[in-house]
Scaffold this motif. Sequence first.
Motif, PDB file in Angstrom:
ATOM      1  N   ARG A 140       0.839  -1.194   0.000  1.00  0.00           N
ATOM      2  CA  ARG A 140       0.000   0.000   0.000  1.00  0.00           C
ATOM      3  C   ARG A 140       0.885   1.259   0.000  1.00  0.00           C
ATOM      4  O   ARG A 140       1.939   1.289   0.649  1.00  0.00           O
ATOM      5  N   SER A 159      -3.874   0.853  -6.112  1.00  0.00           N
ATOM      6  CA  SER A 159      -5.026  -0.053  -6.063  1.00  0.00           C
ATOM      7  C   SER A 159      -5.209  -0.790  -7.382  1.00  0.00           C
ATOM      8  O   SER A 159      -5.500  -1.992  -7.405  1.00  0.00           O
ATOM      9  N   THR A 213     -17.908   3.512   5.292  1.00  0.00           N
ATOM     10  CA  THR A 213     -18.540   2.216   5.576  1.00  0.00           C
ATOM     11  C   THR A 213     -17.900   1.606   6.827  1.00  0.00           C
ATOM     12  O   THR A 213     -18.591   1.023   7.676  1.00  0.00           O
TER      13      THR A 213
HETATM   14  N1  PMP Z   1     -10.154   2.104   0.988  1.00  0.00           N
HETATM   15  C1  PMP Z   1      -9.985   2.532  -0.263  1.00  0.00           C
HETATM   16  C2  PMP Z   1      -8.620   2.500  -0.856  1.00  0.00           C
HETATM   17  C3  PMP Z   1     -11.087   2.984  -1.006  1.00  0.00           C
HETATM   18  O1  PMP Z   1     -10.933   3.395  -2.262  1.00  0.00           O
HETATM   19  C4  PMP Z   1     -12.367   2.972  -0.416  1.00  0.00           C
HETATM   20  C5  PMP Z   1     -13.558   3.434  -1.199  1.00  0.00           C
HETATM   21  N2  PMP Z   1     -13.756   4.805  -1.047  1.00  0.00           N
HETATM   22  C6  PMP Z   1     -12.490   2.521   0.900  1.00  0.00           C
HETATM   23  C7  PMP Z   1     -11.364   2.096   1.581  1.00  0.00           C
HETATM   24  C8  PMP Z   1     -13.817   2.498   1.592  1.00  0.00           C
HETATM   25  O2  PMP Z   1     -14.249   3.812   1.833  1.00  0.00           O
HETATM   26  P1  PMP Z   1     -15.795   4.155   1.933  1.00  0.00           P
HETATM   27  O3  PMP Z   1     -16.368   3.209   2.906  1.00  0.00           O
HETATM   28  O4  PMP Z   1     -15.813   5.559   2.428  1.00  0.00           O
HETATM   29  O5  PMP Z   1     -16.371   3.985   0.590  1.00  0.00           O
END
Ligand code: PMP
Length: 302
Positions: A140, A159, A213
Amino acid sequence: MAIAYFDGRFIDESEALIPVSTHALHYGTAIFEGIRSYGDGSRAAIFRPREHYERFLRNAAIIRMKPEYTVDQLIELTIELLHQNKNYSSTYIRPLFYKSETAIGAHIYPGEKLAIYTREWAPRAIPPPTATATISRWRRNSRLSVPAGAKISGLYVNSALAISESMERGYDQTIMLTTSGEVAEGYGANLFAVFDRKVVTPPETADILAGITRDTLMHYFQSRDDLTISVESISPEQLLKADELFLAGTGLEVIPLVSVDGTPISSGDLGPITRDAAQWYRDLATGKIDAPDGWLVPLTAD
Ligand code: PMP
């Protein structure tokens, strides 16, 4: 015809185009959000748009943008866009602020533009289908090199490589480690592990994007008398000893991980805590159970 909000106007999405010389395209200098609404075709509600747009504006500041929009204005624009597109079923909403300068050179110039577009996006089945995972060979992004916890477009090469490489090796999902070898998260979702009655998720110092989330599910686990929730570093070896593992994010929702690099997690099947969390999250986001004030922003077809 799909409508997008683009540089101050609602226009046909096919006309929402940027010059090839745009700074963001070359240097990744954009920030974005992924927001979701759930609906039945005539009534929908956007889930936690305030928290998404607060994060959006925080991330904008990190890459030296000075957007002239407030959170309330961004929510209003989003509601208007959903009405214009008649998005009253389940929808994915993608806001993007991008550095619009067209001169060559990596340094950050003043000036950014806002785009928002939407896609109809069906929710995953409940109970959620299970997935296999591998530990990615790509570590990461480190916060020592970049603002790893921010949703900055350029950082998503990390990613993109991780999930693509993992899928090419035959796995459904990827788990990324930090450069120092702790478990971080998925490519677009946060990770949770269940050990006995304790639910654990890695801390922000594990270079994660702190998901909305993740925060939502932490409320759920806190509300359950039979479980504890803890933010703790997790090692790759510990993952294999978990009773349950799952990923959680706006787009991916809740994804149960039933094996890691071929080793089954516990029974190798959907676990009860993951199943209940997925059901609760869906019920909350679709208004079947009460959500805290402001989490659901409703809209109704006229
Ligand atoms: N990690 C990454 C790298 C993401 O792209 C996301 C999506 N936004 C999440 C975690 C989860 O975030 P969220 O619950 O705010 O969508």
